[in-house]
Write an enzyme that holds these catalytic residues in place. Structure first.
Site: not given
Ligand code: F6P
Length: 366
Positions: A151-152, A195, A286
């Site tokens: 996801i980062d 992140g 997230q």
């Protein structure tokens, strides 16, 4: 047909299932034997039921699901030579000569190391009688292709990693929700987003939510940030805005490289502006839940391209990475991308922020 195995390793991300599905279906379509390796490298080491042949229907109805249906793990055994020996033995026994690794830089570096020492591992397996010379001969090479699932969006060489768009969508949903309650109470919210050491999610969600201030690791604020931030928040209120939103990347640091925490930011707001302030740390929501269309399509395209790259590669070719360049799936040398990604971390360690941003390259916003 050739033997191909697909696995997901490291932190999961939305869209990994679409990629797994595409690898399986493209592989079968091209006449390969496709295997799942469950639980990432751990399953490769453990073998047994962790490595099973996939069929067309085994990837039905997974494209929309978050996470990874074949499991993921952060594996210590694969870091040891005995673990990699077992992994190689498990692949050889099944005639697997191609692997698609889906994960972040740790996963992809592991795959590269494994491939580089593969022939040595096979020699050892042969000399200790764990494989036959016929098996050694038929499985001489291991071809590797990497897909970046994270996801980062912290990986150099690709515009978007699989999962980033879904995580952003989740962040924006949360920010919209926070904004409505912040509006009612005329509050200030500090939203901490994930992140790791990359500010992409923070920066993009700040832009998309008209946040008032954002902290990202690659571009630490000047030491007078408390003053500047308060001035900006105050200005917005004076112009009639009923709320303020501050986005904080979890890896945000100051110019000295020291972490900037949500509590610290809150204290600055409360002490200087006496605003009613709350903190929301979004966390793993997230990373979970359904994937957005973009990640489903990205995973599908990347998975299919990975199989085609493997089919077209010479035996023992250097590992490739499937990246998104503009709207094209392209093949890049995997280790160069890993090296550049590691360069970002090194630049940040020595506080060379300009270099960090430059090296982020396409995986960052311009
Ligand atoms: O790399 C994905 C990520 O979600 C990062 O954003 C975060 O820092 C980390 O993984 C969290 O790791 P874990 O799931 O092990 O807590």
């Amino acid at each position: 047909g050739k033997g191909i195995a697909v696995f997901t390793s490291g932190g999961d991300s939305q869209g990994m299932n679409a990629a797994v599905r595409a690898v399986v279906r493209t592989g079968i379509y091209l006449g390969c034997k496709v295997y799942f390796i469950r639980e990432g490298y751990q399953g490769m080491v453990d073998g047994g039921d962790n490595i099973i042949e996939a069929d067309w229907s085994s990837v039905s109805s997974i494209i929309h699901m978050g996470g990874t249906v074949i499991g993921s793990a952060r594996c210590m055994d694969f870091k040891e030579r005995w673990g990699r020996l077992k992994a190689a033995e498990n692949l050889v026994k099944r005639g697997i000569t191609n692997i698609v690794a889906i994960g972040g830089d740790g996963t992809l570096t592991g795959a590269d190391t494994f491939r580089a020492e593969y022939s040595g591992l096979l020699d050892e397996l042969l000399s200790t009688g764990r494989i036959t010379s016929d098996e050694r001969e038929k499985n001489k090479f291991l071809n590797v292709c990497g897909l970046v699932g994270s996801i980062d969006n912290d990986f150099c060489g690709t515009d978007m990693t699989i999962g980033t768009a879904s995580a952003l969508r989740r962040i924006i949903e949360a920010l919209d929700a926070i904004s409505s309650t912040a509006y009612s109470h005329q509050r200030t919210f500090i939203m901490e987003v994930m992140g790791r050491h990359c500010g992409y999610l923070a920066l993009l969600s700040a832009m998309a939510s008209e946040a008032d201030y954002v902290f990202i690791p690659e571009d630490p604020p000047n030491p007078n940030w408390p003053e500047k931030m308060c001035k900006k928040l105050k200005q917005e209120r004076e112009m009639g805005k009923r709320l303020n939103i501050i986005i904080l990347a979890e890896g945000a640091v100051d110019v000295e490289g020291q972490p900037i925490t949500a509590e610290q930011v809150k204290k600055v707001v409360v002490d200087n502006l006496q605003q009613d302030t709350r903190i929301t740390i979004l966390g793993h929501v997230q990373r979970g839940g359904n994937s957005v269309a973009f990640d489903r399509v990205l995973g599908s395209r990347m998975g299919a391209e990975a199989v085609m790259a493997l089919m077209e590669a010479e035996e023992g070719a250097t590992p490739c990475l499937i990246s998104l360049e503009g709207n094209q799936a392209v093949r890049l040398p995997l280790m160069e991308c890993v090296k550049q990604t590691k360069g970002v971390a090194e630049a940040m360690k020595v506080k060379d922020w300009a270099k960090a941003i430059e090296l982020r390259g396409r995986s960052f916003m311009r």
